[in-house]
Design a protein around this motif. Sequence first.
Motif, short mmCIF file in Angstrom:
data_model
loop_
_atom_site.label_atom_id
_atom_site.label_comp_id
_atom_site.label_asym_id
_atom_site.label_seq_id
_atom_site.Cartn_x
_atom_site.Cartn_y
_atom_site.Cartn_z
N GLN A 55 0.81 -1.22 0.00
CA GLN A 55 0.00 0.00 0.00
C GLN A 55 0.84 1.27 0.00
O GLN A 55 0.35 2.35 -0.24
CB GLN A 55 -0.91 -0.01 1.24
CG GLN A 55 -1.91 -1.16 1.22
CD GLN A 55 -3.34 -0.66 1.14
OE1 GLN A 55 -3.92 -0.30 2.13
NE2 GLN A 55 -3.89 -0.61 -0.05
N LYS A 56 2.13 1.09 0.29
CA LYS A 56 3.02 2.25 0.40
C LYS A 56 4.31 1.91 -0.33
O LYS A 56 4.99 0.94 0.04
CB LYS A 56 3.26 2.52 1.88
CG LYS A 56 3.97 3.81 2.17
CD LYS A 56 3.97 4.04 3.68
CE LYS A 56 4.84 5.22 4.07
NZ LYS A 56 4.87 5.43 5.50
N VAL A 70 4.10 6.86 -3.01
CA VAL A 70 2.66 6.62 -3.02
C VAL A 70 2.20 5.97 -1.71
O VAL A 70 2.78 4.98 -1.27
CB VAL A 70 2.27 5.69 -4.20
CG1 VAL A 70 0.76 5.46 -4.23
CG2 VAL A 70 2.77 6.28 -5.53
N GLU A 72 -1.28 4.47 -0.61
CA GLU A 72 -2.66 4.17 -1.02
C GLU A 72 -3.62 4.21 0.16
O GLU A 72 -4.81 4.42 -0.01
CB GLU A 72 -2.70 2.82 -1.74
CG GLU A 72 -2.00 2.86 -3.10
CD GLU A 72 -2.06 1.54 -3.85
OE1 GLU A 72 -2.58 0.56 -3.28
OE2 GLU A 72 -1.56 1.48 -4.99
N GLU A 73 -3.09 3.99 1.37
CA GLU A 73 -3.95 4.03 2.56
C GLU A 73 -4.52 5.43 2.77
O GLU A 73 -5.67 5.61 3.14
CB GLU A 73 -3.15 3.61 3.80
CG GLU A 73 -2.91 2.10 3.87
CD GLU A 73 -2.06 1.73 5.09
OE1 GLU A 73 -1.93 2.56 6.01
OE2 GLU A 73 -1.55 0.59 5.11
N ASP A 75 -4.41 7.70 0.31
CA ASP A 75 -4.73 8.18 -1.03
C ASP A 75 -3.93 9.45 -1.36
O ASP A 75 -4.49 10.46 -1.79
CB ASP A 75 -6.23 8.44 -1.17
CG ASP A 75 -6.65 8.59 -2.64
OD1 ASP A 75 -5.96 8.04 -3.51
OD2 ASP A 75 -7.65 9.30 -2.91
#
Length: 308
Positions: A55-56, A70, A72-73, A75
């Motif tokens: 997620q990262k 990035v 994603e957790e 956003d």
Amino acid sequence: AFHRAQPSSPLYRKMQEELVRVNAWGKTDTTDYYRNRLLVNMERARWQYALDKGQKYVIANVAAFMLQAVNEETDSILEMRICVGSVKNKTPLLSSRIYYMELNPYWNVPQSIIRKEIIPTYRRDTTYFTRNRMKVYDKNGLQVNPHQVNWAKYAGKGVPYTVKQDNKTGNSLGRIIFRFPNPHSVYLHDTPSRWAFTLKKRAVSHGCVRLQKALDFAFFLLKEPDELLEDRIRIAMDIKPVSEEGKKLSNSATYSELKHYSLEKYTPLFIDYQTVYLSADNNLRYCEDIYKYDSSLLEAMNDLNLKP
């Protein structure tokens, strides 16, 4: 099988849509240019990424001279300019994991740089070592006076000395460096040469990746926001702390400055090469093929008759 290999990433989908639009232009040199650029990068997208992103993660796009960190957790995307290896000293493309950061690193100058750059420069300007806060050591680790070395002897062969640049102000690695396992001895780092980020073509390094926003990148890597730890990083980089606790630390005579920090969880890193990519604002961008990798890939695709 070829169609089943098509990824479903936002970048790939946008490139598919763009390809339809470009094909509608009719047969021109401009159409060929954009079509080929899209085809090559769609092919690249099919074989990324072997290492799980999670997620990262961090993607350094060498071709675009840009890095995206990035999360994603939350956003969110931290985007910044980077400087990469010159055409002569290309930045290697790789997947790895960032495990730790080091504050105020010393720079152990590679032998190739001593031989090809420092010796010729010193022979023209004997203040070079003093100006650049560099010290010279023999093979036993004893410091020697650079003026007492016959550098002309070593211009074309191995140098029996090591050169180390003092840390902090003016150090070529800047105030913070991010290390990750790789066989090429490359890393991500801060830089005192801020002017290079104003260049359109930022292929200026010996292979390592210089970061425009090194402090922000350090904060991104932390598992979760931590005011005191962030201030300890700031203090080490001679940036004023912002929290009350941090201000107390910087005024304390007994405070021990942060020298390195191991991440609680590693962050996947991809040093990649994409001449079509998605910017942080989700727009498709084109950039130059600085290392001339596109043409050989396009040729291989044509030989194999790979079509979308």
